[in-house]
Design a protein around this motif. Structure first.
Motif, PDB file in Angstrom:
ATOM      1  N   ARG A  99       0.814  -1.100   0.003  1.00 59.96           N
ATOM      2  CA  ARG A  99      -0.136  -0.064   0.098  1.00 59.96           C
ATOM      3  C   ARG A  99       0.795   1.409  -0.111  1.00 59.96           C
ATOM      4  N   ASP A 100       1.810   1.210   0.688  1.00 61.20           N
ATOM      5  CA  ASP A 100       2.899   2.437   0.690  1.00 61.20           C
ATOM      6  C   ASP A 100       3.349   2.669  -0.656  1.00 61.20           C
ATOM      7  N   THR A 101       3.876   1.937  -1.296  1.00 62.67           N
ATOM      8  CA  THR A 101       4.478   1.997  -2.805  1.00 62.67           C
ATOM      9  C   THR A 101       3.251   2.422  -3.757  1.00 62.67           C
ATOM     10  N   ALA A 102       1.865   1.761  -3.382  1.00 67.19           N
ATOM     11  CA  ALA A 102       1.069   2.248  -4.381  1.00 67.19           C
ATOM     12  C   ALA A 102       0.708   3.730  -4.139  1.00 67.19           C
ATOM     13  N   ILE A 103       0.483   4.146  -2.806  1.00 65.24           N
ATOM     14  CA  ILE A 103       0.044   5.408  -2.559  1.00 65.24           C
ATOM     15  C   ILE A 103       1.077   6.364  -2.919  1.00 65.24           C
ATOM     16  N   ALA A 132       3.021   5.876  -5.668  1.00 65.78           N
ATOM     17  CA  ALA A 132       3.000   6.133  -7.194  1.00 65.78           C
ATOM     18  C   ALA A 132       1.620   6.984  -7.586  1.00 65.78           C
ATOM     19  N   LEU A 133       0.812   6.884  -6.683  1.00 65.11           N
ATOM     20  CA  LEU A 133      -0.684   7.505  -7.091  1.00 65.11           C
ATOM     21  C   LEU A 133      -0.509   9.007  -6.685  1.00 65.11           C
ATOM     22  N   SER A 134       0.259   9.178  -5.536  1.00 69.20           N
ATOM     23  CA  SER A 134       0.352  10.704  -5.355  1.00 69.20           C
ATOM     24  C   SER A 134       1.041  11.406  -6.151  1.00 69.20           C
ATOM     25  N   GLU A 135       1.974  10.990  -6.844  1.00 70.25           N
ATOM     26  CA  GLU A 135       2.677  11.610  -7.924  1.00 70.25           C
ATOM     27  C   GLU A 135       1.954  11.948  -9.194  1.00 70.25           C
ATOM     28  N   ARG A 136       0.914  11.240  -9.380  1.00 68.57           N
ATOM     29  CA  ARG A 136       0.188  11.285 -10.550  1.00 68.57           C
ATOM     30  C   ARG A 136      -1.316  12.252  -9.972  1.00 68.57           C
ATOM     31  N   PHE A 137      -1.545  12.790  -8.855  1.00 66.93           N
ATOM     32  CA  PHE A 137      -2.689  13.234  -8.352  1.00 66.93           C
ATOM     33  C   PHE A 137      -2.582  14.859  -8.433  1.00 66.93           C
ATOM     34  N   ASP A 138      -3.470  15.313  -8.967  1.00 65.47           N
ATOM     35  CA  ASP A 138      -3.544  16.941  -9.174  1.00 65.47           C
ATOM     36  C   ASP A 138      -4.450  17.437  -8.191  1.00 65.47           C
ATOM     37  N   ASP A 198       2.608   0.203 -12.690  1.00 68.27           N
ATOM     38  CA  ASP A 198       2.019   1.211 -11.693  1.00 68.27           C
ATOM     39  C   ASP A 198       0.627   1.053 -11.509  1.00 68.27           C
ATOM     40  N   TRP A 199      -0.151  -0.144 -12.472  1.00 71.69           N
ATOM     41  CA  TRP A 199      -1.475  -0.372 -12.335  1.00 71.69           C
ATOM     42  C   TRP A 199      -1.862  -0.896 -10.834  1.00 71.69           C
ATOM     43  N   VAL A 200      -3.080  -0.245 -10.344  1.00 71.69           N
ATOM     44  CA  VAL A 200      -3.669  -0.841  -9.006  1.00 71.69           C
ATOM     45  C   VAL A 200      -5.254  -1.066  -9.447  1.00 71.69           C
ATOM     46  N   PRO A 201      -5.910  -1.883  -8.719  1.00 70.84           N
ATOM     47  CA  PRO A 201      -7.292  -2.036  -8.745  1.00 70.84           C
ATOM     48  C   PRO A 201      -7.950  -0.546  -8.506  1.00 70.84           C
ATOM     49  N   LEU A 202      -8.963  -0.540  -9.236  1.00 73.15           N
ATOM     50  CA  LEU A 202      -9.689   0.637  -9.375  1.00 73.15           C
ATOM     51  C   LEU A 202     -10.257   1.152  -7.984  1.00 73.15           C
ATOM     52  N   PRO A 221       0.680  22.148  -3.357  1.00 75.70           N
ATOM     53  CA  PRO A 221       1.197  20.988  -3.905  1.00 75.70           C
ATOM     54  C   PRO A 221       2.207  20.518  -2.869  1.00 75.70           C
ATOM     55  N   SER A 222       2.187  19.099  -2.576  1.00 77.10           N
ATOM     56  CA  SER A 222       2.899  18.348  -1.760  1.00 77.10           C
ATOM     57  C   SER A 222       3.866  17.390  -2.661  1.00 77.10           C
ATOM     58  N   ALA A 223       4.883  17.132  -1.644  1.00 76.73           N
ATOM     59  CA  ALA A 223       6.037  16.380  -2.345  1.00 76.73           C
ATOM     60  C   ALA A 223       5.430  14.688  -2.165  1.00 76.73           C
ATOM     61  N   ARG A 224       6.469  14.104  -2.432  1.00 78.24           N
ATOM     62  CA  ARG A 224       6.215  12.587  -2.504  1.00 78.24           C
ATOM     63  C   ARG A 224       5.749  12.124  -1.168  1.00 78.24           C
ATOM     64  N   LEU A 225       4.538  11.436  -1.294  1.00 82.30           N
ATOM     65  CA  LEU A 225       3.688  11.194  -0.101  1.00 82.30           C
ATOM     66  C   LEU A 225       4.110   9.781  -0.036  1.00 82.30           C
ATOM     67  N   ARG A 226       3.980   9.200   1.421  1.00 79.55           N
ATOM     68  CA  ARG A 226       3.829   7.940   1.693  1.00 79.55           C
ATOM     69  C   ARG A 226       2.634   7.588   2.553  1.00 79.55           C
ATOM     70  N   ILE A 227       2.535   6.408   3.052  1.00 79.50           N
ATOM     71  CA  ILE A 227       1.524   5.696   3.787  1.00 79.50           C
ATOM     72  C   ILE A 227       1.312   6.453   5.167  1.00 79.50           C
ATOM     73  N   THR A 228       2.579   6.908   5.522  1.00 81.20           N
ATOM     74  CA  THR A 228       2.439   7.307   6.904  1.00 81.20           C
ATOM     75  C   THR A 228       2.109   8.898   6.883  1.00 81.20           C
ATOM     76  N   ASP A 229       1.890   9.455   5.757  1.00 81.57           N
ATOM     77  CA  ASP A 229       1.448  10.901   5.563  1.00 81.57           C
ATOM     78  C   ASP A 229       0.002  10.988   5.502  1.00 81.57           C
ATOM     79  N   VAL A 230      -0.831   9.865   4.904  1.00 80.19           N
ATOM     80  CA  VAL A 230      -2.101   9.907   4.749  1.00 80.19           C
ATOM     81  C   VAL A 230      -2.822   9.215   5.811  1.00 80.19           C
ATOM     82  N   GLN A 231      -2.433   8.411   6.729  1.00 81.95           N
ATOM     83  CA  GLN A 231      -3.308   7.794   7.613  1.00 81.95           C
ATOM     84  C   GLN A 231      -2.131   7.276   8.894  1.00 81.95           C
TER      85      GLN A 231
END
Length: 601
Positions: free
Chosen positions: A122-126, A128-134, A148-152, A173-183
């Motif tokens: 989950r940390d790796t997926a978050i 990758a998704l945070s880098e593509r988040f606007d 980089d594909w994850v389930p919808l 705008p935020s930098a590279r996020l990790r799982i510890t930053d969002v939960q």
């Protein structure tokens, strides 16, 4: 090599409870209430130490180490969680003056490491998704690489977390996020996995039809020395459904506490018939249905191609699906009430806040009870469905069962309520129950892609028409049709037969077919699928004792309330003299006399 008569080992789980306990040193009997109390002290120590270790390790560097899989000496981390934690120096801490054996610390670190390794993905997926988040639009750009594909569904949940975080920081705008930053760190369950320890903490012996567990438990909530840890010998009965099974090994259980006391979650290894997917010629496709749990159909691979009679059966959930929907709505209502009272209690006076908190506690208790009831019904529904499908596949001579991949299956297009109801169904539990039940008779369960299974024709791969509504399917070109879910079952069985030589196997997961291949499925005029056995259900009525009629009073027929459920199977019909029996037929003469008496009045 797999051939006829060969067997393969597999593990399964079951639960049981103790009925007797004695002190291992003196042999004196111990009450089960005392054992429950001492087990609660053990679980409290394990839970507190696990929560402290989890909060201490909730840092990005922890997930970096787990993703690399290397220790400080650049050695590969072992699979055993407690050994990997010992190499990395991740040891639990306890309160001052509390003595805990090192084997209990193994249990703590093994449970924490299992959770952290699960969250590493989950940390790796978050990230990758945070880098593509606007943050401006609240959208996530499509992935540029397949890795980089994850389930919808997973991506939507992360998107909600990223949107909430961007609102808290005013969209900066935020930098590279990790799982510890969002939960925050997850809460650990109150359990003790004794399989991580050795014989110094727990031993398991089998004597006849009984399991004897010898485990060290504390004698007080805060043991100060080794003398306050004493061994207890607890005896439980092996469940009756395991009698006669080829069990080759019994493993140490996981201890947990529920409302009834100490619960054993045991594991065992048994021998089951081996299945060779490469030589399978008959497959059963199971389609998850929005109206019921699922439907099944059969496809057969012959030298002339894949054939099917386009017939199947739809699972009858006996009304449990309606009951689950009602319980789900009730739980959501209780959740909304509790959330509303919580918001009111935040700004209420102290006296009012106390009363609101009491109501909130009652609502939460009721919501927990509803969740427990839903879990029991889901388990019953899943195993009943698994038994029905397994019997259907065994009668058809199938070697494998194809189910839709749940990671690619997403309920949508049926409204908010129906989509939520379909997402909350017991599909994953039914899949696990089906894999367990089918393996016992030598039938393998594989997952296949779900996209297009209900919308495309198995023969020509063209879109199907819906002349009779949503549940109807018809192909004008191939002149085949029927129930939508059964047509989807033919598609799934076809994909399993065509991709049986390209099966992907991963540890802890079912065999999976990733690519959906197409070949025309010819309709067979012969009936190839068996007729499923469906027990009839009938309400049974019992008559009251005959009473002496009073003179001058017209007797009335007594029709008592039903004493049997509509789920009860057919029982022998009562005597014809019973007034409440449905098999009783009124004679023509009696009907004439009753009619005449009614006219006279």
């Amino acid at each position: 090599m797999i051939g006829p008569g060969t067997t393969a080992p597999r593990q399964f789980t079951f639960t049981t409870r103790a009925y007797m306990a004695v002190d291992d040193a003196t042999g004196e009997p111990i009450g089960l209430d005392d054992v429950n109390t001492r087990a609660r002290w053990l679980l409290d120590l394990v839970t507190a130490a696990g929560a402290e270790l989890m909060s201490r390790l909730w840092q990005p560097v922890t997930f970096d180490v787990l993703a690399a899989g290397r220790d400080r000496q650049d050695r590969r981390l072992p699979v055993q969680g407690h050994v990997a934690a010992a190499r990395l120096g991740w040891n639990p801490h306890y309160r001052d003056g509390v003595y805990v054996p090192s084997r209990v610390s193994r249990v703590v670190t093994a449970q924490v490491m299992a959770t952290l390794r699960t969250l590493a993905y989950r940390d790796t997926a978050i990230t990758a998704l945070s880098e593509r988040f606007d943050p401006a639009t609240g959208r996530i750009a499509p992935p540029s690489a397949v890795a980089d594909w994850v389930p919808l569904g997973f991506a939507r949940g992360v998107r909600r977390q990223l949107v909430a975080r961007s609102r808290r920081i005013d969209g900066a705008p935020s930098a590279r996020l990790r799982i510890t930053d969002v939960q925050g760190p997850p809460q650990t369950s109150a359990m003790a996995r004794l399989s991580a320890a050795d014989r110094q903490l727990a031993q398991l012996a089998v004597t006849g039809d009984e399991l004897v567990l010898t485990v060290k438990l504390p004698t007080c909530p805060a043991p100060a020395g080794r003398a306050q840890w004493r061994s207890v010998r607890v005896t439980a009965t092996i469940p009756g459904h395991l009698n006669g099974r080829a069990v080759t090994g019994w493993h140490l259980p996981t201890l947990a506490l529920d409302r009834k006391g100490l619960l054993w979650r045991c594991a065992a290894t048994e021998l089951v018939p081996a299945c060779d997917l490469g030589s399978a010629t008959v497959a059963v496709g199971v389609d998850w249905s929005p109206s019921t749990l699922g439907a099944a159909a059969i496809a057969t691979q012959t030298p002339d191609g894949v054939v099917s009679d386009y017939r199947g059966f739809t699972y009858d959930d006996r009304g449990l699906g309606t009951k689950l929907a009602r319980l789900q709505a009730e739980g959501q209502l209780l959740q909304r009430k509790s959330a509303r009272l919580t918001r009111l209690a935040a700004t209420a006076p102290s006296e009012v806040r106390v009363r609101l908190e009491e109501k909130i506690a009652v609502l939460n208790e009721h919501r927990t009870a509803v969740g427990v009831k839903r879990g029991k019904i889901n388990r019953e529904l899943g195993f009943h469905f698994a038994r029905q499908v397994t019997d259907y596949a065994e009668a058809a001579g199938a070697e494998m069962i194809a189910v839709e991949d749940l990671t690619t299956l997403e309920p949508r297009g049926h409204g908010r309520v129906n989509n939520n109801r379909a997402a909350q169904s017991a599909r994953r539990k039914a899949t696990a129950a089906l894999a367990h039940t089918a393996a016992g008779v030598g039938i393998a369960v594989v997952t296949v892609p779900a996209r297009g299974s209900s919308a495309q024709c198995p023969g020509c791969d063209e879109p199907l028409a819906r002349p009779g509504g949503y549940h109807d399917a018809w192909c004008p070109g191939c002149r085949v049709g029927g129930n939508r879910d059964q047509i989807a079952g033919v598609n799934l069985a076809k994909r399993a037969l065509l991709g049986k030589n390209k099966v992907t196997r991963r540890r802890g997961q079912m065999p999976a077919i990733r690519v959906a291949e197409h070949a025309p499925v010819r309709r067979s005029r012969d009936k190839t699928s068996p007729t499923p056995r469906r027990p009839r259900h009938r309400r049974v009525r019992h008559s009251l004792p005959t009473a002496t009629p009073r003179m001058g009073v017209t007797p009335k027929q007594h029709v008592p309330a039903p004493q049997a459920s509509v789920w009860d199977t057919v029982k022998p019909a009562p005597p014809h003299g019973d007034a409440g029996s449905r098999d009783t037929r009124t004679s023509h003469l009696t009907a004439t006399l009753v009619a005449d008496s009614m006219r006279s009045t």
